[in-house]
Design a protein around this motif. Structure first.
Motif, PDB file in Angstrom:
ATOM      1  N   LYS A  35       0.891  -1.158  -0.062  1.00  0.00           N
ATOM      2  CA  LYS A  35      -0.067  -0.116  -0.300  1.00  0.00           C
ATOM      3  C   LYS A  35       0.952   1.073  -0.063  1.00  0.00           C
ATOM      4  O   LYS A  35       2.015   1.257   0.598  1.00  0.00           O
ATOM      5  CB  LYS A  35      -1.004  -0.045   1.168  1.00  0.00           C
ATOM      6  N   CYS A  96      -8.740  -1.781  10.124  1.00  0.00           N
ATOM      7  CA  CYS A  96      -9.148  -1.319   8.832  1.00  0.00           C
ATOM      8  C   CYS A  96      -8.441  -1.998   7.911  1.00  0.00           C
ATOM      9  O   CYS A  96      -8.844  -2.170   6.763  1.00  0.00           O
ATOM     10  CB  CYS A  96      -8.909   0.111   8.760  1.00  0.00           C
ATOM     11  N   TYR A  98      -5.552  -1.485   6.358  1.00  0.00           N
ATOM     12  CA  TYR A  98      -4.478  -0.573   5.434  1.00  0.00           C
ATOM     13  C   TYR A  98      -3.036  -1.034   5.495  1.00  0.00           C
ATOM     14  O   TYR A  98      -2.040  -1.053   4.668  1.00  0.00           O
ATOM     15  CB  TYR A  98      -4.923   0.876   5.679  1.00  0.00           C
TER      16      TYR A  98
END
Ligand code: FES
Ligand code: FES
Length: 149
Positions: A35, A96, A98
């Protein structure tokens, strides 16, 4: 043209030599696991492994990896869950999500270097990987489970 080996497969790529590896992984090879977080090597969301060491792919030019073996989260899970991935599930680490591929890649490199890490070694090894959801306690527990300590 640049040769890049990712997850055991060599690609011949028509990209600018100074393109960050993260861009090549996500945009050229369609590997979206790593990411983009900060883009300046400060968060760890883009972490992958090259020749056994964790690197920040957002600041690593692809030309620097011409002879390297790059491993991404897609490669880690290619033949079934790794011990770390199973521990991540058992401890319900992601919130989450991420930052989590970067966390697992960093932890994978950590356990390669230190198979039975202490709490202090885990904290030091994972210190550069930021989690805005605060999953640090669960990350440590999952690493310890995978390491059997
Ligand atoms: S995106 Fe690479 S360290 Fe943050
Ligand atoms: S799980 Fe949300 S940032 Fe880490």
């Amino acid at each position: 043209m640049i040769n890049l080996t990712v997850n055991g497969k060599t690609h011949r790529l028509d990209v600018e030599p100074d393109t960050p590896l993260l861009w090549v992984l996500r945009d050229t090879l369609d590997l979206k696991g790593a990411k983009y977080g900060c883009g300046i090597a400060q968060c760890g969301a883009c972490t992958v492994i090259a020749n056994g060491a964790a690197i920040r792919s957002c600041v690593t030019p692809v030309e620097a990896l011409a002879d390297a073996d790059v491993l991404t989260i897609e490669g880690v899970g290619a033949k079934g869950l790794s011990k770390l991935q199973q521990a991540w599930l058992d401890h319900q680490v992601p919130q989450c999500g991420y930052c989590q591929t970067g966390q697992i890649m960093q932890a994978t490199a950590l356990l390669k270097d230190i198979p039975k890490p202490t709490d202090e070694e885990i904290d030091a090894g994972m210190a550069g990987n930021i989690c805005r959801c605060g999953t640090y306690v669960r990350i440590r527990a999952a690493i310890k489970q995978a390491a059997g300590v």
